[in-house]
Design an enzyme around this catalytic site. Structure first.
Site, mmCIF file in Angstrom:
data_model
loop_
_atom_site.group_PDB
_atom_site.id
_atom_site.type_symbol
_atom_site.label_atom_id
_atom_site.label_comp_id
_atom_site.label_asym_id
_atom_site.label_seq_id
_atom_site.Cartn_x
_atom_site.Cartn_y
_atom_site.Cartn_z
ATOM 1 C CG ASP A 118 -2.254 0.924 1.173
ATOM 2 O OD1 ASP A 118 -2.043 2.346 0.368
ATOM 3 O OD2 ASP A 118 -3.293 0.078 1.724
ATOM 4 N NE ARG A 138 -6.549 -10.416 10.210
ATOM 5 C CZ ARG A 138 -5.573 -9.460 9.919
ATOM 6 N NH1 ARG A 138 -5.425 -9.439 8.566
ATOM 7 N NH2 ARG A 138 -5.395 -8.503 10.802
HETATM 8 C C1 PRP Z 1 -0.541 -4.935 6.258
HETATM 9 C C2 PRP Z 1 -0.465 -5.546 5.061
HETATM 10 C C3 PRP Z 1 0.295 -5.226 4.746
HETATM 11 C C4 PRP Z 1 0.820 -3.537 4.793
HETATM 12 C C5 PRP Z 1 0.379 -2.827 3.817
HETATM 13 O O1 PRP Z 1 -0.752 -5.374 7.492
HETATM 14 O O2 PRP Z 1 -0.866 -7.166 5.232
HETATM 15 O O3 PRP Z 1 1.648 -5.762 5.597
HETATM 16 O O4 PRP Z 1 -0.776 -3.553 5.604
HETATM 17 O O5 PRP Z 1 0.763 -1.835 4.144
HETATM 18 P P1 PRP Z 1 1.665 -0.359 4.178
HETATM 19 O O6 PRP Z 1 2.154 -0.702 2.102
HETATM 20 O O7 PRP Z 1 1.130 0.472 3.586
HETATM 21 O O8 PRP Z 1 2.575 -0.848 5.004
HETATM 22 P P2 PRP Z 1 -1.085 -4.805 8.446
HETATM 23 O O9 PRP Z 1 -0.154 -3.889 9.208
HETATM 24 O O10 PRP Z 1 -2.296 -4.327 8.544
HETATM 25 O O11 PRP Z 1 -0.937 -6.117 9.530
HETATM 26 P P3 PRP Z 1 -1.778 -7.467 9.262
HETATM 27 O O12 PRP Z 1 -1.285 -8.220 7.779
HETATM 28 O O13 PRP Z 1 -1.877 -7.984 10.235
HETATM 29 O O14 PRP Z 1 -3.735 -7.292 8.616
#
Ligand code: PRP
Length: 180
Positions: A100, A162
């Site tokens: 993201d 999820r």
């Molecule tokens: C989400 C996803 C990625 C990250 C991407 O993880 O799984 O690891 O965000 O976002 P970014 O590119 O803006 O850093 P999250 O931190 O939500 O944890 P999760 O995987 O446990 O849902």
């Protein structure tokens, strides 16, 4: 679940996972890679992906978080569970569900490089270019995603959704902000 607008249905997901698997098999034939799965989000994608692979591999998990119960990244990445095995002199494939902002992937890449792997590549099922601020090379990418909050296939909002077998958009009445 009728009110969830679908971005990618099960058929589209399955087809793309297979294609990615073929590319990864070609890249890693006989290299015995370590597939590092980023918890929690990528557990669904990664489990589908590794089952399409024919090349022998090992699996490791790393857990981190950058989002709390919000729809926007906190910008602070925190590793809450590190690898158990050594990846020194190993070929490593980092598997993410989504890049993201890119902050998580960048942080993890830097973290893993300190462990001296022989090579490190990134596979992410989704990439949201509109939000990306960290320049991360995604070697194997499933789909470009629009700038909307996505749920399902491992992706959550406040730990919900999820388990959905498809990827959809967060319903308008769920969450205050919907811009991530
Ligand atoms: C989400 C996803 C990625 C990250 C991407 O993880 O799984 O690891 O965000 O976002 P970014 O590119 O803006 O850093 P999250 O931190 O939500 O944890 P999760 O995987 O446990 O849902």
């Amino acid at each position: 679940m009728n009110d969830i607008e679908i971005f990618l249905d099960e058929t589209a997901i399955k087809k793309r996972v297979k294609e990615l698997g073929r590319k990864i098999d070609l890249a890693y034939a006989d290299l015995n890679p370590v597939v590092v799965i980023v918890l929690k989000g990528s557990f669904v994608f990664a489990s589908d992906l590794v089952r399409t692979l024919g090349t022998p591999l090992e699996i490791e998990f790393i857990r981190c978080r950058s989002y709390g119960s919000e729809t926007t990244s906190s910008g602070v990445v925190e590793i809450t569970m590190d690898l158990n095995m050594s990846i020194k002199s190993r070929h490593v494939l980092l598997v993410e569900d989504i890049v993201d902002t890119g902050l998580t992937a960048r942080y993890l890449i830097n973290h893993l490089l300190l462990k001296n792997p022989l090579s490190l590549k990134v596979c992410s099922f989704l990439h949201k270019p509109a939000k990306t601020v960290e320049d991360v090379k995604i070697d194997f990418c499933g789909f470009e995603a629009p700038d909307r909050f996505l749920i399902g296939y491992g992706l959550d909002f406040d730990e919900k959704y999820r388990e959905l077998p498809f990827i959809g958009f967060l319903p308008p009445d769920d969450g205050e902000q919907k811009e991530s």
